[in-house]
Design a protein around this motif. Sequence first.
Motif, PDB file in Angstrom:
ATOM      1  N   LEU A  63       0.844  -1.195   0.000  1.00 18.71           N
ATOM      2  CA  LEU A  63       0.000   0.000   0.000  1.00 18.71           C
ATOM      3  C   LEU A  63       0.885   1.253   0.000  1.00 18.71           C
ATOM      4  O   LEU A  63       2.024   1.227   0.480  1.00 18.71           O
ATOM      5  CB  LEU A  63      -0.960  -0.015   1.179  1.00 18.71           C
ATOM      6  CG  LEU A  63      -0.416  -0.161   2.606  1.00 18.71           C
ATOM      7  CD1 LEU A  63       0.095   1.156   3.164  1.00 18.71           C
ATOM      8  CD2 LEU A  63      -1.496  -0.724   3.511  1.00 18.71           C
ATOM      9  N   PRO A  64       0.401   2.358  -0.538  1.00 18.78           N
ATOM     10  CA  PRO A  64       1.238   3.554  -0.659  1.00 18.78           C
ATOM     11  C   PRO A  64       1.463   4.260   0.676  1.00 18.78           C
ATOM     12  O   PRO A  64       0.587   4.282   1.539  1.00 18.78           O
ATOM     13  CB  PRO A  64       0.457   4.452  -1.633  1.00 18.78           C
ATOM     14  CG  PRO A  64      -0.948   3.964  -1.564  1.00 18.78           C
ATOM     15  CD  PRO A  64      -0.888   2.507  -1.248  1.00 18.78           C
ATOM     16  N   PHE A  65       2.658   4.857   0.797  1.00 21.01           N
ATOM     17  CA  PHE A  65       3.007   5.696   1.934  1.00 21.01           C
ATOM     18  C   PHE A  65       2.881   7.159   1.527  1.00 21.01           C
ATOM     19  O   PHE A  65       3.399   7.566   0.477  1.00 21.01           O
ATOM     20  CB  PHE A  65       4.451   5.466   2.380  1.00 21.01           C
ATOM     21  CG  PHE A  65       4.721   4.157   3.061  1.00 21.01           C
ATOM     22  CD1 PHE A  65       3.717   3.230   3.298  1.00 21.01           C
ATOM     23  CD2 PHE A  65       6.012   3.838   3.475  1.00 21.01           C
ATOM     24  CE1 PHE A  65       3.980   2.021   3.921  1.00 21.01           C
ATOM     25  CE2 PHE A  65       6.296   2.635   4.097  1.00 21.01           C
ATOM     26  CZ  PHE A  65       5.280   1.718   4.318  1.00 21.01           C
ATOM     27  N   ALA A  66       2.235   7.958   2.356  1.00 19.51           N
ATOM     28  CA  ALA A  66       2.235   9.421   2.215  1.00 19.51           C
ATOM     29  C   ALA A  66       3.013   9.955   3.406  1.00 19.51           C
ATOM     30  O   ALA A  66       2.518   9.950   4.538  1.00 19.51           O
ATOM     31  CB  ALA A  66       0.814   9.968   2.190  1.00 19.51           C
ATOM     32  N   VAL A  67       4.233  10.393   3.161  1.00 20.17           N
ATOM     33  CA  VAL A  67       5.172  10.730   4.234  1.00 20.17           C
ATOM     34  C   VAL A  67       5.083  12.219   4.554  1.00 20.17           C
ATOM     35  O   VAL A  67       5.335  13.067   3.689  1.00 20.17           O
ATOM     36  CB  VAL A  67       6.613  10.352   3.853  1.00 20.17           C
ATOM     37  CG1 VAL A  67       7.571  10.686   4.991  1.00 20.17           C
ATOM     38  CG2 VAL A  67       6.697   8.856   3.509  1.00 20.17           C
ATOM     39  N   ALA A  68       4.728  12.524   5.791  1.00 17.50           N
ATOM     40  CA  ALA A  68       4.670  13.911   6.253  1.00 17.50           C
ATOM     41  C   ALA A  68       6.060  14.324   6.708  1.00 17.50           C
ATOM     42  O   ALA A  68       6.635  13.699   7.611  1.00 17.50           O
ATOM     43  CB  ALA A  68       3.675  14.048   7.396  1.00 17.50           C
ATOM     44  N   ALA A  69       6.603  15.361   6.101  1.00 12.75           N
ATOM     45  CA  ALA A  69       7.966  15.750   6.419  1.00 12.75           C
ATOM     46  C   ALA A  69       8.260  17.149   5.910  1.00 12.75           C
ATOM     47  O   ALA A  69       7.761  17.558   4.855  1.00 12.75           O
ATOM     48  CB  ALA A  69       8.964  14.774   5.776  1.00 12.75           C
TER      49      ALA A  69
END
Length: 301
Positions: A172-178
């Motif tokens: 599943l896709p990762f949406a990385v907050a950074a």
Amino acid sequence: MSLRLSTVILPVDRWHEGGCEKWQRAEDLGFHAAYTYDHLSWRTFRDGPWFGAIPTLTAAAAVTQRMRMGTLVTSPNFRHPVTLAKDLVTLDDVSDGRITLGIGAGGNGFDATTLRGSDEEPWTPRERADHFDEFVPLLDRLLREPSVTQEGRFYAAHEARNIPGCVQRPRLPFAVAATGPRGLRLAARYGQAWVTTGDPKLYETGTPEQSVAAVRGQISRLGAACEETGRDVSELDKILLTGFTPGRPLRSFDAFVNFAGTHFDLGLTEIVVHWPVPDSDFAMETELFERIATEALAQFG
């Protein structure tokens, strides 16, 4: 490139007293995705109802059919990669491949101390980044491989099995907050999307123009991080969670359209608005919210 609109539904309602209907209504309104926060409690909602993210998303997956959903965001503050991976594989299966994992390093709110002794201090920003550096690669492996053994500084996995794996392949896709350099490198290497809330230092005293400049700078640094890893920054979706930037973009329909257009021009691909919560910072007239949901992004493809 088109601009998508999504919502974040805070887990503050009992499922059979309004919670279920919100998720179904979000799909009816045509939102690209509906997310929820993954906290043990949060800010001014601490002393009121607050339900768990993974069970909420599982229930929502069972009563929707098309809309994507996910966390915005999960953090290492109270999660372990091994148990989280098992939950995510299950959730991805129940939803038939509609889950996105929003993930970040976490903050110093209630989640940072709930699992610690009274004499323990919350992790410093550097310690949170250290944990995140190890958390994301291990979670990536756990969601891709049927069996994982790894001994790290903070996390261990011994023959951790996730069979049959995710419906979405290879995971599943990762949406990385950074926004910092280490987080941006993780987004560049492991993310299918990047998440920002703008520059928190500008929320109270900054201007909308300063906020736009800050997001522009963040996107530029994301591009540099992608270049370092040999990746094209255009491969990542770029998500803005509203509600934490100067100004009031949801005060009117036209104000939101202008806000969305400005950020679309910066390269954002998805804007997330909070589902209205009465008597809170997210209070909003239902009619305006639904008009934004159904009409605001028509001119952005």
